[in-house]
Design a protein around this motif. Sequence first.
Motif, PDB file in Angstrom:
ATOM      1  N   ASN A   5      40.740  50.795  93.747  1.00 33.90           N
ATOM      2  CA  ASN A   5      42.040  51.115  93.345  1.00 33.90           C
ATOM      3  C   ASN A   5      42.237  52.441  92.425  1.00 33.90           C
ATOM      4  O   ASN A   5      43.344  52.917  92.688  1.00 33.90           O
ATOM      5  CB  ASN A   5      42.590  49.663  92.884  1.00 33.90           C
ATOM      6  CG  ASN A   5      42.889  48.624  93.749  1.00 33.90           C
ATOM      7  OD1 ASN A   5      43.135  48.816  94.899  1.00 33.90           O
ATOM      8  ND2 ASN A   5      42.294  47.396  93.302  1.00 33.90           N
ATOM      9  N   GLU A   6      41.338  52.502  91.768  1.00 34.15           N
ATOM     10  CA  GLU A   6      41.167  53.423  90.677  1.00 34.15           C
ATOM     11  C   GLU A   6      41.186  54.765  91.506  1.00 34.15           C
ATOM     12  O   GLU A   6      41.734  55.723  91.256  1.00 34.15           O
ATOM     13  CB  GLU A   6      39.960  53.573  89.774  1.00 34.15           C
ATOM     14  CG  GLU A   6      40.007  54.481  88.592  1.00 34.15           C
ATOM     15  CD  GLU A   6      40.994  54.470  87.655  1.00 34.15           C
ATOM     16  OE1 GLU A   6      41.478  55.485  87.139  1.00 34.15           O
ATOM     17  OE2 GLU A   6      41.626  53.461  87.484  1.00 34.15           O
ATOM     18  N   TYR A   7      40.248  55.080  92.287  1.00 29.65           N
ATOM     19  CA  TYR A   7      40.167  55.981  93.241  1.00 29.65           C
ATOM     20  C   TYR A   7      41.726  56.419  93.779  1.00 29.65           C
ATOM     21  O   TYR A   7      41.862  57.520  94.138  1.00 29.65           O
ATOM     22  CB  TYR A   7      38.959  55.979  94.405  1.00 29.65           C
ATOM     23  CG  TYR A   7      38.774  57.134  95.336  1.00 29.65           C
ATOM     24  CD1 TYR A   7      38.028  58.152  94.777  1.00 29.65           C
ATOM     25  CD2 TYR A   7      39.180  57.110  96.358  1.00 29.65           C
ATOM     26  CE1 TYR A   7      37.857  59.274  95.384  1.00 29.65           C
ATOM     27  CE2 TYR A   7      38.759  58.434  97.191  1.00 29.65           C
ATOM     28  CZ  TYR A   7      38.440  59.533  96.647  1.00 29.65           C
ATOM     29  OH  TYR A   7      38.121  60.427  97.454  1.00 29.65           O
ATOM     30  N   ALA A   8      42.129  55.253  94.496  1.00 31.52           N
ATOM     31  CA  ALA A   8      43.295  55.588  95.325  1.00 31.52           C
ATOM     32  C   ALA A   8      44.226  56.108  94.511  1.00 31.52           C
ATOM     33  O   ALA A   8      45.251  56.855  94.775  1.00 31.52           O
ATOM     34  CB  ALA A   8      43.802  54.311  95.938  1.00 31.52           C
ATOM     35  N   ASP A   9      44.478  55.671  93.268  1.00 33.64           N
ATOM     36  CA  ASP A   9      45.535  56.236  92.253  1.00 33.64           C
ATOM     37  C   ASP A   9      45.259  57.564  91.780  1.00 33.64           C
ATOM     38  O   ASP A   9      46.155  58.330  91.798  1.00 33.64           O
ATOM     39  CB  ASP A   9      45.435  55.424  90.983  1.00 33.64           C
ATOM     40  CG  ASP A   9      46.027  53.954  91.168  1.00 33.64           C
ATOM     41  OD1 ASP A   9      46.769  53.476  92.268  1.00 33.64           O
ATOM     42  OD2 ASP A   9      45.937  52.768  90.201  1.00 33.64           O
ATOM     43  N   ARG A  10      43.747  57.959  91.589  1.00 31.59           N
ATOM     44  CA  ARG A  10      43.556  59.431  91.172  1.00 31.59           C
ATOM     45  C   ARG A  10      43.906  59.952  92.420  1.00 31.59           C
ATOM     46  O   ARG A  10      44.405  61.454  92.195  1.00 31.59           O
ATOM     47  CB  ARG A  10      42.318  59.308  90.764  1.00 31.59           C
ATOM     48  CG  ARG A  10      42.008  58.589  89.525  1.00 31.59           C
ATOM     49  CD  ARG A  10      42.724  58.982  88.108  1.00 31.59           C
ATOM     50  NE  ARG A  10      43.865  58.264  88.218  1.00 31.59           N
ATOM     51  CZ  ARG A  10      44.221  57.239  87.817  1.00 31.59           C
ATOM     52  NH1 ARG A  10      43.307  56.315  87.597  1.00 31.59           N
ATOM     53  NH2 ARG A  10      45.515  56.891  87.709  1.00 31.59           N
ATOM     54  N   LEU A  11      43.556  59.691  93.589  1.00 30.43           N
ATOM     55  CA  LEU A  11      43.779  60.742  94.786  1.00 30.43           C
ATOM     56  C   LEU A  11      45.210  61.045  95.067  1.00 30.43           C
ATOM     57  O   LEU A  11      45.761  62.027  95.368  1.00 30.43           O
ATOM     58  CB  LEU A  11      43.369  59.938  95.940  1.00 30.43           C
ATOM     59  CG  LEU A  11      43.398  60.735  97.414  1.00 30.43           C
ATOM     60  CD1 LEU A  11      42.840  62.094  97.567  1.00 30.43           C
ATOM     61  CD2 LEU A  11      42.914  59.750  98.594  1.00 30.43           C
ATOM     62  N   LEU A  12      46.357  59.892  94.794  1.00 34.55           N
ATOM     63  CA  LEU A  12      47.565  60.046  95.069  1.00 34.55           C
ATOM     64  C   LEU A  12      48.132  61.092  93.930  1.00 34.55           C
ATOM     65  O   LEU A  12      48.861  61.974  94.245  1.00 34.55           O
ATOM     66  CB  LEU A  12      48.572  58.579  94.859  1.00 34.55           C
ATOM     67  CG  LEU A  12      49.987  58.908  95.136  1.00 34.55           C
ATOM     68  CD1 LEU A  12      50.389  59.059  96.637  1.00 34.55           C
ATOM     69  CD2 LEU A  12      50.829  57.765  94.254  1.00 34.55           C
ATOM     70  N   GLU A  13      47.625  60.978  92.683  1.00 31.78           N
ATOM     71  CA  GLU A  13      48.053  61.974  91.696  1.00 31.78           C
ATOM     72  C   GLU A  13      47.719  63.331  91.916  1.00 31.78           C
ATOM     73  O   GLU A  13      48.326  64.183  91.845  1.00 31.78           O
ATOM     74  CB  GLU A  13      47.359  61.253  90.200  1.00 31.78           C
ATOM     75  CG  GLU A  13      48.021  60.178  89.765  1.00 31.78           C
ATOM     76  CD  GLU A  13      47.231  59.266  88.641  1.00 31.78           C
ATOM     77  OE1 GLU A  13      46.400  60.011  88.269  1.00 31.78           O
ATOM     78  OE2 GLU A  13      47.722  58.228  88.481  1.00 31.78           O
ATOM     79  N   THR A  14      46.516  63.650  92.379  1.00 29.51           N
ATOM     80  CA  THR A  14      45.898  64.611  92.820  1.00 29.51           C
ATOM     81  C   THR A  14      46.529  65.364  93.932  1.00 29.51           C
ATOM     82  O   THR A  14      46.898  66.544  93.571  1.00 29.51           O
ATOM     83  CB  THR A  14      44.213  64.565  93.095  1.00 29.51           C
ATOM     84  OG1 THR A  14      43.621  63.895  92.111  1.00 29.51           O
ATOM     85  CG2 THR A  14      43.702  66.018  93.483  1.00 29.51           C
ATOM     86  N   VAL A  15      46.883  64.586  94.952  1.00 28.60           N
ATOM     87  CA  VAL A  15      47.802  65.236  95.822  1.00 28.60           C
ATOM     88  C   VAL A  15      49.210  65.700  95.434  1.00 28.60           C
ATOM     89  O   VAL A  15      49.389  66.960  95.749  1.00 28.60           O
ATOM     90  CB  VAL A  15      48.006  64.445  96.892  1.00 28.60           C
ATOM     91  CG1 VAL A  15      49.171  64.595  97.840  1.00 28.60           C
ATOM     92  CG2 VAL A  15      46.635  63.947  97.851  1.00 28.60           C
ATOM     93  N   GLY A  16      49.772  65.027  94.491  1.00 33.29           N
ATOM     94  CA  GLY A  16      50.906  65.391  93.735  1.00 33.29           C
ATOM     95  C   GLY A  16      50.954  66.804  93.199  1.00 33.29           C
ATOM     96  O   GLY A  16      51.532  67.542  93.215  1.00 33.29           O
ATOM     97  N   GLY A  17      49.808  66.620  92.207  1.00 33.64           N
ATOM     98  CA  GLY A  17      49.507  67.881  91.553  1.00 33.64           C
ATOM     99  C   GLY A  17      49.154  69.378  92.388  1.00 33.64           C
ATOM    100  O   GLY A  17      49.582  70.206  91.981  1.00 33.64           O
TER     101      GLY A  17
END
Length: 174
Positions: A5-17
Amino acid sequence: KDSDNEYADRLLETVGGELYGGAATAAKGVRALREALTELGLPPGAYIPVNGSGLGHANRITPDAMADLLRIIFLDPRFGPEIVQSLSVGGVDGTTRNRFRNTPAAERVRAKTGTLRGKSCLSGYVGDGSDIIVFSIMCDGLRGRRLAAVRNAQVMAVNAMMGYVRGEIGRAHV
């Protein structure tokens, strides 16, 4: 194939950035996710994303919308095969390794689980070859020890779908 879950959350944030510049934030990631889902044809009123993992009661999607999304993804050659390969194989690995052992759907179901207090979800694909059924089973309002019973019912439903695919049950004969 196990959830991170942590990786999934960071991935989504990174895509947005990456897409919108500046700091990677959940808001930017959710914006990117909404745009991607709209491009795929999912109606905006059918889901409410809050983070990349789906973990949290504020995330929402209807079972119909989840099944529609899984069907759209499955049929899209740009990423369908990779998404299917990323899912847990029932009775073999990931979060479904113990759910489908020695059942008709073992090794023929690829799915993602989702469990929060009072909720149990199972969504994915089951079938043989090109004869595949998309499913999404979402249960809410569970209490105490009923989680095991709900998971067993989910497995029974997916096994019934497998029986249908094989022509063993439920098909109308014309």
